[in-house]
Motif scaffolding. Sequence first.
Motif, PDB file in Angstrom:
ATOM      1  N   ALA A   1       0.818  -1.220   0.000  1.00 24.45           N
ATOM      2  CA  ALA A   1       0.000   0.000   0.000  1.00 24.45           C
ATOM      3  C   ALA A   1       0.849   1.265   0.000  1.00 24.45           C
ATOM      4  O   ALA A   1       0.321   2.354  -0.243  1.00 24.45           O
ATOM      5  CB  ALA A   1      -0.930  -0.005   1.210  1.00 24.45           C
ATOM      6  N   GLY A   2       2.128   1.141   0.311  1.00 29.27           N
ATOM      7  CA  GLY A   2       3.005   2.311   0.353  1.00 29.27           C
ATOM      8  C   GLY A   2       3.256   2.856   1.740  1.00 29.27           C
ATOM      9  O   GLY A   2       3.732   3.987   1.890  1.00 29.27           O
ATOM     10  N   ALA A   3       2.950   2.058   2.770  1.00 31.81           N
ATOM     11  CA  ALA A   3       3.240   2.501   4.140  1.00 31.81           C
ATOM     12  C   ALA A   3       4.736   2.724   4.298  1.00 31.81           C
ATOM     13  O   ALA A   3       5.558   2.016   3.725  1.00 31.81           O
ATOM     14  CB  ALA A   3       2.760   1.454   5.137  1.00 31.81           C
ATOM     15  N   ARG A   4       5.077   3.723   5.110  1.00 30.85           N
ATOM     16  CA  ARG A   4       6.483   4.022   5.374  1.00 30.85           C
ATOM     17  C   ARG A   4       7.001   3.283   6.609  1.00 30.85           C
ATOM     18  O   ARG A   4       8.202   3.251   6.860  1.00 30.85           O
ATOM     19  CB  ARG A   4       6.659   5.525   5.551  1.00 30.85           C
ATOM     20  N   ALA A   5       6.085   2.706   7.401  1.00 31.23           N
ATOM     21  CA  ALA A   5       6.457   1.946   8.591  1.00 31.23           C
ATOM     22  C   ALA A   5       5.259   1.106   9.006  1.00 31.23           C
ATOM     23  O   ALA A   5       4.129   1.333   8.556  1.00 31.23           O
ATOM     24  CB  ALA A   5       6.876   2.873   9.728  1.00 31.23           C
ATOM     25  N   VAL A   6       5.527   0.129   9.873  1.00 31.58           N
ATOM     26  CA  VAL A   6       4.446  -0.683  10.433  1.00 31.58           C
ATOM     27  C   VAL A   6       4.535  -0.631  11.954  1.00 31.58           C
ATOM     28  O   VAL A   6       5.591  -0.368  12.534  1.00 31.58           O
ATOM     29  CB  VAL A   6       4.486  -2.146   9.943  1.00 31.58           C
ATOM     30  N   LEU A   7       3.396  -0.894  12.577  1.00 29.96           N
ATOM     31  CA  LEU A   7       3.251  -0.855  14.040  1.00 29.96           C
ATOM     32  C   LEU A   7       2.771  -2.225  14.493  1.00 29.96           C
ATOM     33  O   LEU A   7       1.771  -2.734  13.980  1.00 29.96           O
ATOM     34  CB  LEU A   7       2.233   0.216  14.417  1.00 29.96           C
ATOM     35  N   LEU A   8       3.485  -2.821  15.452  1.00 33.41           N
ATOM     36  CA  LEU A   8       3.140  -4.180  15.854  1.00 33.41           C
ATOM     37  C   LEU A   8       3.057  -4.316  17.364  1.00 33.41           C
ATOM     38  O   LEU A   8       4.033  -4.101  18.080  1.00 33.41           O
ATOM     39  CB  LEU A   8       4.180  -5.165  15.304  1.00 33.41           C
ATOM     40  N   ALA A   9       1.869  -4.699  17.831  1.00 33.70           N
ATOM     41  CA  ALA A   9       1.649  -5.077  19.228  1.00 33.70           C
ATOM     42  C   ALA A   9       1.579  -6.601  19.306  1.00 33.70           C
ATOM     43  O   ALA A   9       1.081  -7.256  18.386  1.00 33.70           O
ATOM     44  CB  ALA A   9       0.350  -4.478  19.747  1.00 33.70           C
ATOM     45  N   PRO A  10       2.058  -7.201  20.402  1.00 35.34           N
ATOM     46  CA  PRO A  10       2.011  -8.659  20.543  1.00 35.34           C
ATOM     47  C   PRO A  10       0.628  -9.135  20.999  1.00 35.34           C
ATOM     48  O   PRO A  10       0.390  -9.394  22.181  1.00 35.34           O
ATOM     49  CB  PRO A  10       3.082  -8.938  21.601  1.00 35.34           C
ATOM     50  N   MET A  11      -0.278  -9.267  20.062  1.00 39.67           N
ATOM     51  CA  MET A  11      -1.629  -9.720  20.376  1.00 39.67           C
ATOM     52  C   MET A  11      -1.634 -11.207  20.718  1.00 39.67           C
ATOM     53  O   MET A  11      -0.889 -11.989  20.136  1.00 39.67           O
ATOM     54  CB  MET A  11      -2.557  -9.496  19.179  1.00 39.67           C
ATOM     55  N   SER A  12      -2.519 -11.599  21.634  1.00 45.80           N
ATOM     56  CA  SER A  12      -2.669 -13.016  21.940  1.00 45.80           C
ATOM     57  C   SER A  12      -3.917 -13.251  22.761  1.00 45.80           C
ATOM     58  O   SER A  12      -4.359 -12.371  23.505  1.00 45.80           O
ATOM     59  CB  SER A  12      -1.455 -13.539  22.702  1.00 45.80           C
ATOM     60  N   TYR A  13      -4.483 -14.435  22.638  1.00 43.66           N
ATOM     61  CA  TYR A  13      -5.562 -14.876  23.532  1.00 43.66           C
ATOM     62  C   TYR A  13      -4.945 -15.536  24.763  1.00 43.66           C
ATOM     63  O   TYR A  13      -5.345 -15.279  25.894  1.00 43.66           O
ATOM     64  CB  TYR A  13      -6.477 -15.854  22.800  1.00 43.66           C
ATOM     65  N   HIS A  14      -3.948 -16.389  24.540  1.00 47.08           N
ATOM     66  CA  HIS A  14      -3.194 -16.997  25.631  1.00 47.08           C
ATOM     67  C   HIS A  14      -1.998 -16.116  25.952  1.00 47.08           C
ATOM     68  O   HIS A  14      -1.384 -15.529  25.066  1.00 47.08           O
ATOM     69  CB  HIS A  14      -2.731 -18.398  25.234  1.00 47.08           C
ATOM     70  N   ALA A  15      -1.661 -16.029  27.221  1.00 54.80           N
ATOM     71  CA  ALA A  15      -0.558 -15.169  27.639  1.00 54.80           C
ATOM     72  C   ALA A  15       0.747 -15.593  26.966  1.00 54.80           C
ATOM     73  O   ALA A  15       1.078 -16.781  26.906  1.00 54.80           O
ATOM     74  CB  ALA A  15      -0.394 -15.233  29.157  1.00 54.80           C
ATOM     75  N   LEU A  16       1.472 -14.611  26.453  1.00 51.41           N
ATOM     76  CA  LEU A  16       2.726 -14.870  25.754  1.00 51.41           C
ATOM     77  C   LEU A  16       3.906 -14.807  26.715  1.00 51.41           C
ATOM     78  O   LEU A  16       3.892 -14.044  27.684  1.00 51.41           O
ATOM     79  CB  LEU A  16       2.931 -13.847  24.639  1.00 51.41           C
ATOM     80  N   THR A  17       4.941 -15.578  26.406  1.00 50.70           N
ATOM     81  CA  THR A  17       6.198 -15.482  27.133  1.00 50.70           C
ATOM     82  C   THR A  17       7.104 -14.466  26.427  1.00 50.70           C
ATOM     83  O   THR A  17       6.872 -14.092  25.272  1.00 50.70           O
ATOM     84  CB  THR A  17       6.926 -16.832  27.177  1.00 50.70           C
ATOM     85  N   GLU A  18       8.167 -14.053  27.121  1.00 51.71           N
ATOM     86  CA  GLU A  18       9.105 -13.117  26.502  1.00 51.71           C
ATOM     87  C   GLU A  18       9.764 -13.736  25.272  1.00 51.71           C
ATOM     88  O   GLU A  18       9.967 -13.047  24.264  1.00 51.71           O
ATOM     89  CB  GLU A  18      10.159 -12.674  27.515  1.00 51.71           C
ATOM     90  N   ASP A  19      10.096 -15.013  25.319  1.00 48.06           N
ATOM     91  CA  ASP A  19      10.724 -15.654  24.165  1.00 48.06           C
ATOM     92  C   ASP A  19       9.766 -15.705  22.983  1.00 48.06           C
ATOM     93  O   ASP A  19      10.188 -15.554  21.826  1.00 48.06           O
ATOM     94  CB  ASP A  19      11.187 -17.064  24.523  1.00 48.06           C
ATOM     95  N   GLU A  20       8.481 -15.911  23.246  1.00 45.28           N
ATOM     96  CA  GLU A  20       7.504 -15.929  22.157  1.00 45.28           C
ATOM     97  C   GLU A  20       7.368 -14.552  21.526  1.00 45.28           C
ATOM     98  O   GLU A  20       7.273 -14.424  20.299  1.00 45.28           O
ATOM     99  CB  GLU A  20       6.156 -16.435  22.681  1.00 45.28           C
ATOM    100  N   VAL A  21       7.358 -13.511  22.348  1.00 42.54           N
ATOM    101  CA  VAL A  21       7.256 -12.159  21.808  1.00 42.54           C
ATOM    102  C   VAL A  21       8.510 -11.805  21.015  1.00 42.54           C
ATOM    103  O   VAL A  21       8.428 -11.231  19.915  1.00 42.54           O
ATOM    104  CB  VAL A  21       7.008 -11.146  22.946  1.00 42.54           C
ATOM    105  N   TYR A  22       9.667 -12.150  21.550  1.00 38.60           N
ATOM    106  CA  TYR A  22      10.900 -11.896  20.808  1.00 38.60           C
ATOM    107  C   TYR A  22      10.873 -12.630  19.466  1.00 38.60           C
ATOM    108  O   TYR A  22      11.232 -12.065  18.424  1.00 38.60           O
ATOM    109  CB  TYR A  22      12.124 -12.352  21.609  1.00 38.60           C
ATOM    110  N   GLY A  23      10.420 -13.875  19.462  1.00 40.79           N
ATOM    111  CA  GLY A  23      10.334 -14.640  18.225  1.00 40.79           C
ATOM    112  C   GLY A  23       9.403 -14.010  17.209  1.00 40.79           C
ATOM    113  O   GLY A  23       9.663 -14.066  15.995  1.00 40.79           O
ATOM    114  N   LEU A  24       8.315 -13.416  17.687  1.00 44.21           N
ATOM    115  CA  LEU A  24       7.389 -12.724  16.787  1.00 44.21           C
ATOM    116  C   LEU A  24       8.095 -11.578  16.075  1.00 44.21           C
ATOM    117  O   LEU A  24       8.054 -11.462  14.836  1.00 44.21           O
ATOM    118  CB  LEU A  24       6.194 -12.198  17.586  1.00 44.21           C
TER     119      LEU A  24
END
Length: 297
Positions: A93-116
């Motif tokens: 679409a031509g975005a100059r950047a993206v914004l990412l929050a670690p969404m989840s239904y089950h609680a995420l671990t730090e390693d899972e968020v880092y992996g994302l």
Amino acid sequence: MFSGLSAFPITPLNEDGIDEAAYGRLVRRLVAAGVDSIGALGSTGCYPYLSRAERARAAQLAVEHADGVPVMVGIGALRTRDVLALAEDAQKAGARAVLLAPMSYHALTEDEVYGLYQAVTRNLSIPLCVYDNPGTTRFNFSDELHGRIAQLPNIGSIKIPGVPAEPAAAAERVARLRALIPASVTLGVSGDWFGAAGMNAGCEAWYSVIGGLFPRTTLAIARAAQAGDAAEATRLSERLRPYWDLIAKHGGSLRVTASALDILGLVSGACLPLPLKALPDAERAGLAKLIDTLELA
């Protein structure tokens, strides 16, 4: 891209999809006010409620109407597979950047968020802003995790949820996090009542919902902070204390923003995805009076 006022407009919706005419008006209004960047599909942009096709269309519309103002597009989703697809759509679409929050239904671990973030940044050709939003995601970033993620390629900024109210404590908070991240990664504050305090404490950016609603008012605060006039930035922010209190009363900016847009005639009635609703009539009347009293329009 990741400095100054980044204004986050609502995505006006009806049950048939995006109100494209209204969305275009909102984006063009921000451009006319002179915001530094536009954040499409943030939390107030209702991104989790939209299909992939609707999100791709919202990204296209934001870029089209932004007239060259940089656009950052939210790509949060429950599965990494879907985040990668949304990132591809945003880039197309031509975005100059993206914004990412670690969404989840089950609680995420730090390693899972880092992996994302590791998986997503590996597949990006544009910068990414880390969205630290524990009020929505229920995930609390440690400073150490922010430091690890900030070393990944294509990380451009970290959107923190706020800073302490006391200026010395706010400056210490920003300095502590900054010491863990590369100089190329900026810090941006969110939670609009923290905007002045965060910028006064050294955050380069203000990622702002009220900026997507009342951009001229918000720009005055941001420009004062950027000029080093902390007292004026604080004064202008404190003047909006009744508005901040109203947001707190209703659990966040979304319903207040939707109602304000309707009051101002910038959307055509209800603009939130059901079951979400704007403010009831009694609260709406008080908001209309507040907008007039504070000369926000």
